[in-house]
Motif scaffolding. Structure first.
Motif, PDB file in Angstrom:
ATOM      1  N   THR A 149      41.977  51.873  21.782  1.00  0.00           N
ATOM      2  CA  THR A 149      42.577  50.537  21.780  1.00  0.00           C
ATOM      3  C   THR A 149      43.300  50.279  23.100  1.00  0.00           C
ATOM      4  N   TYR A 150      43.012  49.135  23.693  1.00  0.00           N
ATOM      5  CA  TYR A 150      43.566  48.754  24.995  1.00  0.00           C
ATOM      6  C   TYR A 150      44.492  47.561  24.818  1.00  0.00           C
ATOM      7  N   HIS A 151      45.682  47.644  25.465  1.00  0.00           N
ATOM      8  CA  HIS A 151      46.601  46.503  25.458  1.00  0.00           C
ATOM      9  C   HIS A 151      47.355  46.461  26.781  1.00  0.00           C
ATOM     10  N   ASP A 152      47.002  45.496  27.612  1.00  0.00           N
ATOM     11  CA  ASP A 152      47.705  45.253  28.880  1.00  0.00           C
ATOM     12  C   ASP A 152      48.529  43.990  28.698  1.00  0.00           C
ATOM     13  N   PRO A 153      49.864  44.118  28.673  1.00  0.00           N
ATOM     14  CA  PRO A 153      50.708  42.939  28.453  1.00  0.00           C
ATOM     15  C   PRO A 153      50.828  42.030  29.673  1.00  0.00           C
ATOM     16  N   PHE A 154      50.333  42.468  30.827  1.00  0.00           N
ATOM     17  CA  PHE A 154      50.403  41.696  32.077  1.00  0.00           C
ATOM     18  C   PHE A 154      51.830  41.350  32.480  1.00  0.00           C
ATOM     19  N   GLU A 155      52.814  42.155  32.058  1.00  0.00           N
ATOM     20  CA  GLU A 155      54.211  41.897  32.430  1.00  0.00           C
ATOM     21  C   GLU A 155      54.414  41.885  33.939  1.00  0.00           C
ATOM     22  N   ARG A 156      53.666  42.740  34.646  1.00  0.00           N
ATOM     23  CA  ARG A 156      53.840  42.853  36.096  1.00  0.00           C
ATOM     24  C   ARG A 156      53.418  41.599  36.843  1.00  0.00           C
ATOM     25  N   HIS A 157      52.730  40.681  36.166  1.00  0.00           N
ATOM     26  CA  HIS A 157      52.238  39.480  36.827  1.00  0.00           C
ATOM     27  C   HIS A 157      53.045  38.227  36.502  1.00  0.00           C
ATOM     28  N   LYS A 158      53.988  38.336  35.586  1.00  0.00           N
ATOM     29  CA  LYS A 158      54.762  37.153  35.194  1.00  0.00           C
ATOM     30  C   LYS A 158      55.541  36.608  36.389  1.00  0.00           C
ATOM     31  N   GLY A 159      55.425  35.299  36.593  1.00  0.00           N
ATOM     32  CA  GLY A 159      56.133  34.640  37.676  1.00  0.00           C
ATOM     33  C   GLY A 159      55.521  34.860  39.050  1.00  0.00           C
ATOM     34  N   LYS A 160      54.343  35.474  39.115  1.00  0.00           N
ATOM     35  CA  LYS A 160      53.718  35.759  40.408  1.00  0.00           C
ATOM     36  C   LYS A 160      52.501  34.889  40.678  1.00  0.00           C
ATOM     37  N   ASN A 161      52.315  33.851  39.890  1.00  0.00           N
ATOM     38  CA  ASN A 161      51.222  32.899  40.118  1.00  0.00           C
ATOM     39  C   ASN A 161      49.842  33.582  40.098  1.00  0.00           C
ATOM     40  N   ASN A 162      49.648  34.507  39.173  1.00  0.00           N
ATOM     41  CA  ASN A 162      48.389  35.237  39.061  1.00  0.00           C
ATOM     42  C   ASN A 162      47.526  34.781  37.895  1.00  0.00           C
ATOM     43  N   GLN A 163      47.855  33.679  37.246  1.00  0.00           N
ATOM     44  CA  GLN A 163      47.117  33.286  36.045  1.00  0.00           C
ATOM     45  C   GLN A 163      45.633  33.084  36.319  1.00  0.00           C
ATOM     46  N   ALA A 164      45.288  32.555  37.477  1.00  0.00           N
ATOM     47  CA  ALA A 164      43.868  32.350  37.789  1.00  0.00           C
ATOM     48  C   ALA A 164      43.136  33.682  37.872  1.00  0.00           C
ATOM     49  N   ARG A 165      43.775  34.699  38.429  1.00  0.00           N
ATOM     50  CA  ARG A 165      43.149  36.027  38.526  1.00  0.00           C
ATOM     51  C   ARG A 165      43.035  36.661  37.139  1.00  0.00           C
ATOM     52  N   CYS A 217      38.002  45.601  35.899  1.00  0.00           N
ATOM     53  CA  CYS A 217      38.585  46.931  35.732  1.00  0.00           C
ATOM     54  C   CYS A 217      39.673  46.898  34.666  1.00  0.00           C
ATOM     55  N   ALA A 218      39.774  48.009  33.940  1.00  0.00           N
ATOM     56  CA  ALA A 218      40.803  48.187  32.914  1.00  0.00           C
ATOM     57  C   ALA A 218      41.517  49.499  33.218  1.00  0.00           C
ATOM     58  N   HIS A 219      42.837  49.469  33.232  1.00  0.00           N
ATOM     59  CA  HIS A 219      43.645  50.636  33.579  1.00  0.00           C
ATOM     60  C   HIS A 219      43.773  51.598  32.399  1.00  0.00           C
ATOM     61  N   LYS A 220      43.417  52.862  32.614  1.00  0.00           N
ATOM     62  CA  LYS A 220      43.549  53.889  31.570  1.00  0.00           C
ATOM     63  C   LYS A 220      44.990  53.945  31.033  1.00  0.00           C
ATOM     64  N   HIS A 221      45.953  53.591  31.856  1.00  0.00           N
ATOM     65  CA  HIS A 221      47.372  53.594  31.474  1.00  0.00           C
ATOM     66  C   HIS A 221      47.623  52.820  30.176  1.00  0.00           C
ATOM     67  N   TRP A 222      46.880  51.742  29.951  1.00  0.00           N
ATOM     68  CA  TRP A 222      47.108  50.868  28.794  1.00  0.00           C
ATOM     69  C   TRP A 222      46.281  51.265  27.572  1.00  0.00           C
ATOM     70  N   LEU A 232      37.488  49.870  22.934  1.00  0.00           N
ATOM     71  CA  LEU A 232      36.328  50.500  23.563  1.00  0.00           C
ATOM     72  C   LEU A 232      35.313  50.796  22.472  1.00  0.00           C
ATOM     73  N   ALA A 233      34.130  50.227  22.585  1.00  0.00           N
ATOM     74  CA  ALA A 233      33.111  50.377  21.560  1.00  0.00           C
ATOM     75  C   ALA A 233      32.132  51.505  21.884  1.00  0.00           C
ATOM     76  N   GLU A 234      31.682  51.553  23.138  1.00  0.00           N
ATOM     77  CA  GLU A 234      30.674  52.553  23.496  1.00  0.00           C
ATOM     78  C   GLU A 234      30.724  52.837  24.993  1.00  0.00           C
ATOM     79  N   LYS A 279      45.329  53.511  24.359  1.00  0.00           N
ATOM     80  CA  LYS A 279      45.839  54.422  23.334  1.00  0.00           C
ATOM     81  C   LYS A 279      44.690  54.660  22.367  1.00  0.00           C
ATOM     82  N   GLY A 280      44.129  55.875  22.414  1.00  0.00           N
ATOM     83  CA  GLY A 280      42.917  56.126  21.657  1.00  0.00           C
ATOM     84  C   GLY A 280      41.798  55.289  22.248  1.00  0.00           C
TER      85      GLY A 280
END
Length: 116
Positions: free
Chosen positions: A34-50, A24-29, A108-110, A31-32
């Motif tokens: 182009t998608y960019h999720d910085p994953f800031e909300r996951h820093k320090g939460k041991n989510n790298q595997a996910r 899944c990709a969040h519409k929040h991220w 997003l291509a198509e 712009k037009g």
């Protein structure tokens, strides 16, 4: 264009469409296209595997499920969580890149199908 059903579950970063689990990709991220999720909300939460699992799935399938979500923001305006409110569509994606420092980017291509 065909409309399909997506099925997800709380805490799962994927949704199933026609028996295929797509990240899944969040519409929040978005712009037009182009998608960019910085994953800031996951820093320090041991989510790298996910994160790696989702990024690798996007790279392998070149598809995502675009979702509508309610974002929770902290006092600094940083996204700390999302609550999925619906599914928009399955998209083919291109120009996929990921790094720990920059997060996930793609274009997003198509639109492949609408979702309910």
């Amino acid at each position: 264009m065909e409309t399909k059903k997506a099925m997800g579950r709380q805490g799962w970063w994927f949704a199933e469409v026609d028996g295929e689990a797509l990240a899944c990709a969040h519409k929040h991220w978005l712009k037009g296209r182009t998608y960019h999720d910085p994953f800031e909300r996951h820093k320090g939460k041991n989510n790298q595997a996910r994160i790696d699992e989702a990024v690798n799935a996007i790279k392998d399938t070149k598809k995502v499920v675009l979702t509508n979500d309610k974002a929770t923001l902290n006092a600094n305006g940083i996204v700390t969580a999302f609550e999925r409110t619906g599914y928009i569509a399955v998209f083919e994606v291109a120009d996929i890149s990921y790094s720990v420092d920059d997060g996930l980017r793609f274009r997003l291509a198509e639109r492949l199908c609408h979702l309910e």
